[in-house]
Scaffold this active site. Structure first.
Site, PDB file in Angstrom:
ATOM      1  N   GLY A 156     -18.200   2.510 -14.799  1.00 35.51           N
ATOM      2  CA  GLY A 156     -16.938   1.773 -14.790  1.00 35.51           C
ATOM      3  C   GLY A 156     -16.811   0.735 -13.692  1.00 35.51           C
ATOM      4  O   GLY A 156     -15.736   0.551 -13.142  1.00 35.51           O
ATOM      5  N   HIS A 212     -14.846   1.791   0.026  1.00 31.91           N
ATOM      6  CA  HIS A 212     -13.764   0.826   0.285  1.00 31.91           C
ATOM      7  C   HIS A 212     -12.534   1.484   0.894  1.00 31.91           C
ATOM      8  O   HIS A 212     -11.441   0.923   0.836  1.00 31.91           O
ATOM      9  CB  HIS A 212     -13.389   0.093  -1.011  1.00 31.91           C
ATOM     10  CG  HIS A 212     -14.462  -0.846  -1.489  1.00 31.91           C
ATOM     11  ND1 HIS A 212     -14.523  -1.341  -2.778  1.00 31.91           N
ATOM     12  CD2 HIS A 212     -15.534  -1.383  -0.847  1.00 31.91           C
ATOM     13  CE1 HIS A 212     -15.581  -2.134  -2.894  1.00 31.91           C
ATOM     14  NE2 HIS A 212     -16.213  -2.168  -1.745  1.00 31.91           N
ATOM     15  N   GLU A 235     -17.389  -1.743 -21.576  1.00 31.34           N
ATOM     16  CA  GLU A 235     -17.997  -2.902 -22.228  1.00 31.34           C
ATOM     17  C   GLU A 235     -19.102  -3.441 -21.330  1.00 31.34           C
ATOM     18  O   GLU A 235     -19.151  -3.112 -20.146  1.00 31.34           O
ATOM     19  CB  GLU A 235     -16.939  -3.976 -22.498  1.00 31.34           C
ATOM     20  CG  GLU A 235     -16.081  -4.286 -21.298  1.00 31.34           C
ATOM     21  CD  GLU A 235     -14.801  -5.038 -21.673  1.00 31.34           C
ATOM     22  OE1 GLU A 235     -14.300  -5.746 -20.800  1.00 31.34           O
ATOM     23  OE2 GLU A 235     -14.336  -4.907 -22.820  1.00 31.34           O
ATOM     24  N   TYR A 279       0.821  -1.216   0.000  1.00 30.18           N
ATOM     25  CA  TYR A 279       0.000   0.000   0.000  1.00 30.18           C
ATOM     26  C   TYR A 279       0.853   1.263   0.000  1.00 30.18           C
ATOM     27  O   TYR A 279       0.431   2.284  -0.551  1.00 30.18           O
ATOM     28  CB  TYR A 279      -1.015  -0.035   1.158  1.00 30.18           C
ATOM     29  CG  TYR A 279      -2.085  -1.069   0.890  1.00 30.18           C
ATOM     30  CD1 TYR A 279      -3.171  -0.766   0.072  1.00 30.18           C
ATOM     31  CD2 TYR A 279      -1.959  -2.367   1.371  1.00 30.18           C
ATOM     32  CE1 TYR A 279      -4.120  -1.727  -0.229  1.00 30.18           C
ATOM     33  CE2 TYR A 279      -2.903  -3.344   1.071  1.00 30.18           C
ATOM     34  CZ  TYR A 279      -3.981  -3.018   0.274  1.00 30.18           C
ATOM     35  OH  TYR A 279      -4.919  -3.971  -0.052  1.00 30.18           O
ATOM     36  N   CYS A 337      -6.093   3.386  12.605  1.00 35.47           N
ATOM     37  CA  CYS A 337      -5.356   2.920  13.781  1.00 35.47           C
ATOM     38  C   CYS A 337      -6.060   1.703  14.374  1.00 35.47           C
ATOM     39  O   CYS A 337      -7.246   1.745  14.666  1.00 35.47           O
ATOM     40  CB  CYS A 337      -5.247   4.015  14.828  1.00 35.47           C
ATOM     41  SG  CYS A 337      -4.421   3.445  16.328  1.00 35.47           S
ATOM     42  N   CYS A 395       0.432   6.541  15.582  1.00 37.70           N
ATOM     43  CA  CYS A 395      -0.892   7.089  15.258  1.00 37.70           C
ATOM     44  C   CYS A 395      -0.920   8.563  15.675  1.00 37.70           C
ATOM     45  O   CYS A 395      -0.498   8.895  16.783  1.00 37.70           O
ATOM     46  CB  CYS A 395      -1.956   6.303  16.010  1.00 37.70           C
ATOM     47  SG  CYS A 395      -3.591   7.081  16.038  1.00 37.70           S
ATOM     48  N   GLN A 413     -15.924   3.036  -5.339  1.00 39.28           N
ATOM     49  CA  GLN A 413     -15.247   1.829  -4.849  1.00 39.28           C
ATOM     50  C   GLN A 413     -13.736   2.024  -4.902  1.00 39.28           C
ATOM     51  O   GLN A 413     -12.988   1.185  -4.418  1.00 39.28           O
ATOM     52  CB  GLN A 413     -15.617   0.627  -5.722  1.00 39.28           C
ATOM     53  CG  GLN A 413     -17.083   0.276  -5.712  1.00 39.28           C
ATOM     54  CD  GLN A 413     -17.389  -0.844  -6.692  1.00 39.28           C
ATOM     55  OE1 GLN A 413     -17.521  -0.634  -7.893  1.00 39.28           O
ATOM     56  NE2 GLN A 413     -17.495  -2.056  -6.184  1.00 39.28           N
ATOM     57  N   ASN A 414     -13.307   3.115  -5.517  1.00 33.55           N
ATOM     58  CA  ASN A 414     -11.876   3.334  -5.719  1.00 33.55           C
ATOM     59  C   ASN A 414     -11.232   3.908  -4.462  1.00 33.55           C
ATOM     60  O   ASN A 414     -11.826   4.718  -3.755  1.00 33.55           O
ATOM     61  CB  ASN A 414     -11.647   4.276  -6.903  1.00 33.55           C
ATOM     62  CG  ASN A 414     -12.253   3.722  -8.179  1.00 33.55           C
ATOM     63  OD1 ASN A 414     -12.334   2.506  -8.339  1.00 33.55           O
ATOM     64  ND2 ASN A 414     -12.692   4.595  -9.063  1.00 33.55           N
ATOM     65  N   ARG A 463       1.440   1.712  -3.660  1.00 35.51           N
ATOM     66  CA  ARG A 463       0.224   2.190  -4.351  1.00 35.51           C
ATOM     67  C   ARG A 463      -0.033   3.661  -4.016  1.00 35.51           C
ATOM     68  O   ARG A 463      -0.428   4.445  -4.881  1.00 35.51           O
ATOM     69  CB  ARG A 463      -0.988   1.334  -3.956  1.00 35.51           C
ATOM     70  CG  ARG A 463      -0.913  -0.084  -4.497  1.00 35.51           C
ATOM     71  CD  ARG A 463      -2.198  -0.840  -4.211  1.00 35.51           C
ATOM     72  NE  ARG A 463      -3.330  -0.289  -4.933  1.00 35.51           N
ATOM     73  CZ  ARG A 463      -4.609  -0.492  -4.615  1.00 35.51           C
ATOM     74  NH1 ARG A 463      -4.911  -1.222  -3.560  1.00 35.51           N
ATOM     75  NH2 ARG A 463      -5.573   0.040  -5.329  1.00 35.51           N
TER      76      ARG A 463
HETATM   77 ZN   LIG Z   1      -4.570   5.489  17.432  1.00 32.61          ZN
END
Ligand SMILES: [Zn+2]
Length: 233
Positions: free
Chosen positions: A175, A109, A203, A56, A117, A136, A91-92, A59
């Site tokens: 999409g 999502h 599509e 992540y 945290c 955190c 959803q992205n 990303r």
């Molecule tokens: Zn925390």
């Protein structure tokens, strides 16, 4: 049909793919080098947190290399100019809607640029990395994880989403594959409540037959056309 007064929009990977985001189903890139069960489940995170945090982190960093496209910008224009009610659900986990100008986006999502945290359950904006176990911002515990909803976890704000689906008069899916629940079921919810349903997709999807109307083409073309139509310009 009469002009809509209340619109719910759901966007999925197809709108980000045109910006060059490496999506779950695209060939090549990060996803292809990893198994979903390793990087997108709580069990995978428990097994190998370094692998997941690094995935992540990469990303999140990759967002700097992509830009919103005309579909994102058209939806931001709709938010600014549409006189009725609008709920934009995505959803992205990228930030392309926000960077395209949308102010109110429901990330069902979660978001790459957010940290969750595991100690105090606070969600904090996050732009850096997590692999080094930073504290955190709220409770200082080194227990942050990506604020992304993994397989087997409950998407965010489902109550608010179902309430909006019950009261909208137009539901638009942009999409999305129509394969991942609960989002794949939104069209049935909206139809059952009596609203029109429109699919904008590259599509035909697994869910296409559920919609009153499907318009095929790249999101960067069909979304601005549809927004122009709604705004009457
Ligand atoms: Zn925390």
């Amino acid at each position: 049909m009469a002009a809509p007064r209340s619109i719910v929009i759901l966007t999925g990977a197809g709108i980000s793919a045109e910006s060059g985001i490496d999506t779950f189903r695209s060939a090549g890139g990060l996803w292809e080098q990893h198994r979903v069960e390793d990087v997108a489940t709580p069990e995978g995170f428990a097994r190998n947190p370094d692998l997941v945090l690094n995935f992540y982190d990469m990303r999140r960093a990759a967002l700097a290399a992509v830009e919103p496209n005309p579909a994102h910008r058209a939806l931001a224009r709709l938010e600014r100019e549409f006189a009725g009610e609008l709920l934009l659900i995505t959803q992205n986990v990228d930030d392309l809607h926000e960077r395209g100008g949308s102010g109110q986006v429901l990330h069902m999502h979660g978001e790459l640029k957010s940290a969750l945290c595991q100690s105090c359950e606070t969600r904090s904006p996050w732009h850096g990395t997590m692999i080094e176990r930073p504290p955190c911002p709220v409770c200082r515990a080194p227990t942050l994880r990506p604020d992304v909803v993994w397989f087997g976890e409950m998407p965010y704000q489902m109550g608010r989403i179902y309430q909006a689906l019950e009261t909208c008069d137009l539901f638009v899916s942009i999409g999305t594959s129509g394969a991942v629940y609960p989002a794949a079921g939104f069209v049935q919810e909206a139809r059952a409540a009596g609203s029109r349903t429109l699919e904008l997709n590259l599509e035909p999807s697994e869910g296409s037959r559920m919609f009153h109307e499907t318009r095929l083409g790249p999101a960067s073309v069909v979304v601005p056309e549809w927004v122009d139509e709604v705004l009457g310009s």
